[in-house]
Write an enzyme that holds these catalytic residues in place. Structure first.
Site, mmCIF file in Angstrom:
data_model
loop_
_atom_site.group_PDB
_atom_site.id
_atom_site.type_symbol
_atom_site.label_atom_id
_atom_site.label_comp_id
_atom_site.label_asym_id
_atom_site.label_seq_id
_atom_site.Cartn_x
_atom_site.Cartn_y
_atom_site.Cartn_z
ATOM 1 C CG ASP A 68 21.254 -15.847 29.129
ATOM 2 O OD1 ASP A 68 20.581 -14.896 29.547
ATOM 3 O OD2 ASP A 68 21.749 -15.909 27.990
ATOM 4 C CG ASP A 119 49.940 -3.953 46.105
ATOM 5 O OD1 ASP A 119 50.553 -4.053 45.012
ATOM 6 O OD2 ASP A 119 49.275 -2.944 46.420
ATOM 7 N NE ARG A 126 50.826 -1.283 43.813
ATOM 8 C CZ ARG A 126 49.837 -0.435 44.024
ATOM 9 N NH1 ARG A 126 49.915 0.784 43.545
ATOM 10 N NH2 ARG A 126 48.775 -0.788 44.724
ATOM 11 C CD GLU A 182 43.445 0.476 34.433
ATOM 12 O OE1 GLU A 182 44.067 1.515 34.763
ATOM 13 O OE2 GLU A 182 42.261 0.273 34.739
HETATM 14 N N1 LIG Z 1 51.900 -0.371 39.124
HETATM 15 C C1 LIG Z 1 51.392 -1.537 39.507
HETATM 16 N N2 LIG Z 1 52.081 -2.693 39.297
HETATM 17 C C2 LIG Z 1 51.581 -3.887 39.674
HETATM 18 N N3 LIG Z 1 50.401 -4.044 40.274
HETATM 19 C C3 LIG Z 1 49.683 -2.948 40.511
HETATM 20 C C4 LIG Z 1 50.111 -1.652 40.159
HETATM 21 N N4 LIG Z 1 49.161 -0.767 40.531
HETATM 22 C C5 LIG Z 1 48.171 -1.496 41.100
HETATM 23 N N5 LIG Z 1 48.484 -2.805 41.098
HETATM 24 C C6 LIG Z 1 47.702 -3.935 41.621
HETATM 25 O O1 LIG Z 1 46.339 -3.626 41.467
HETATM 26 C C7 LIG Z 1 45.663 -3.939 42.685
HETATM 27 C C8 LIG Z 1 44.480 -3.028 42.845
HETATM 28 O O2 LIG Z 1 43.652 -3.153 41.730
HETATM 29 P P1 LIG Z 1 42.317 -2.287 41.607
HETATM 30 O O3 LIG Z 1 41.629 -2.710 40.354
HETATM 31 O O4 LIG Z 1 42.685 -0.840 41.742
HETATM 32 O O5 LIG Z 1 41.584 -2.766 42.902
HETATM 33 P P2 LIG Z 1 40.049 -2.974 43.253
HETATM 34 O O6 LIG Z 1 39.719 -4.359 42.794
HETATM 35 O O7 LIG Z 1 40.024 -2.835 44.745
HETATM 36 O O8 LIG Z 1 39.290 -1.903 42.513
HETATM 37 C C9 LIG Z 1 46.700 -3.765 43.776
HETATM 38 O O9 LIG Z 1 46.418 -4.546 44.901
HETATM 39 C C10 LIG Z 1 47.952 -4.215 43.081
HETATM 40 O O10 LIG Z 1 48.095 -5.621 43.257
#
Ligand SMILES: Nc1ncnc2c1ncn2[C@@H]1O[C@H](COP(=O)(O)OP(=O)(O)O)[C@@H](O)[C@H]1O
Ligand SMILES: CC(=O)OP(=O)(O)O
Ligand SMILES: [Mg+2]
Length: 293
Positions: free
Chosen positions: A30, A158, A160, A209
């Site tokens: 809101d 990223d 990873r 996740e």
């Molecule tokens: N196994 C993993 N370990 C750590 N980080 C991860 C892993 N897999 C994906 N990610 C992170 O998740 C990010 C992508 O998140 P996602 O929710 O799929 O993206 P979007 O916001 O574009 O939908 C990647 O840039 C990376 O930083």
């Protein structure tokens, strides 16, 4: 107003408060105190400048995933949801609805993201513009595309890559991740105050996740508010099937911690059907005064 889920890099979309896209009724955000910037209110009203919030589908999926997994009804959920993907945001959930969220007028506000800065002192924009003789548009582009984990590390957006670089001894990768986790913890603290405590913290998005390491770092030192992870549960929760959820907090911890693998596609499909049904219903309902025969 709803937490919207449209991509919006420059605020143009946010100015169209009723832009298209799937919105979900249980996820009302809101107008009111949490949505208000302390700007001159004539300007704010003229340009509809307020905090809108984004990632609505993602946060709603996290709330529903948690509620389903724990057998609660959605409207009893008091939780903090963390959508950590390329874009990242947190939401404070009261009675199953978002009462505050970290993204604002645009998706630039809030958490540190892959390439976005999140919160900063707005005076930095003018300062950088003067020092670099760069246009405001240019600075906005730097804040959206060259900042966040990428800007901090100088290596990658990223997580990873950054975890791997940290392992190789790249200090700036570790530092970037530390700033990222610190900001998430800060928002958890803020939303605990907003909600008067929370029953759960729910992680989602690619980072939420899949990265047990980042979840552990975010929750580190949070036992004071009941957040204590079970190391084994956390470590093994890295590849949930889409649409499922798992607890990662220790048995008996005062607050639940869950991971939810949001099934955004099903959510969008369901909401689309609901909207179409509602539209059909309105279409079929005789208008006052017109009268059906
Ligand atoms: N196994 C993993 N370990 C750590 N980080 C991860 C892993 N897999 C994906 N990610 C992170 O998740 C990010 C992508 O998140 P996602 O929710 O799929 O993206 P979007 O916001 O574009 O939908 C990647 O840039 C990376 O930083
Ligand atoms: C709202 C938004 O644009 O976020 P993302 O970068 O996650 O798509
Ligand atoms: Mg995604």
């Amino acid at each position: 107003m709803f937490i919207r889920d449209q991509r919006c890099a420059d605020g143009a979309g946010a100015r169209d408060a009723h832009g298209g896209g799937v919105r979900d009724g249980v996820f009302l955000y809101d107008a009111g105190v949490p949505a208000t910037y302390a700007l001159p209110q004539d300007l704010a009203a003229q340009y509809r400048i307020r905090r809108y919030g984004f990632h609505g589908i993602a946060h709603a999926s996290l709330v529903h995933g948690y509620a389903t997994q724990t057998g609660r009804s959605v409207d009893t959920v008091r939780a903090i949801t963390l959508h950590l993907g390329n874009g990242c945001s947190a939401a404070a959930i009261q009675g199953g609805r978002s009462v505050d969220t970290s993204m604002g007028f645009t998706p630039l506000e809030g958490l540190v993201m892959g390439t976005r800065s999140g919160d900063l002192d707005p005076a930095i924009v003018g300062y950088l513009s003067r020092r670099e003789r760069a246009s405001v548009e240019q600075i906005e582009q730097w804040l959206n595309e060259r900042s966040g984990l990428l800007g901090l590390s100088g290596l990658s957006h990223d997580v990873r890559d950054l975890l791997a670089a940290e392992q190789r001894g790249e200090a700036r990768a570790g530092f970037a991740l530390e700033v990222f986790c610190y900001r998430v913890r800060k928002y958890i603290g803020a939303y605990l105050a907003v909600l008067g405590g929370a029953d759960a913290v729910v992680f989602g998005g690619g980072i939420g996740e899949h990265s047990a390491e980042i979840r552990a770092r975010v929750c580190d030192g949070m036992a004071w508010c009941g957040l204590v992870l079970d190391r084994d549960l956390n470590d093994k929760t890295v590849a949930l099937a889409s649409g499922s959820a798992a607890r990662i907090s220790r048995d008996g911890a005062k607050a639940d911690t869950y991971v939810v693998a949001a099934d955004e596609e099903t959510w969008i499909a369901r909401e689309t059907v609901r909207c179409l049904c509602e539209a059909n219903h309105h279409h079929d309902t005789p208008k006052p005064g017109k009268g059906a025969i």
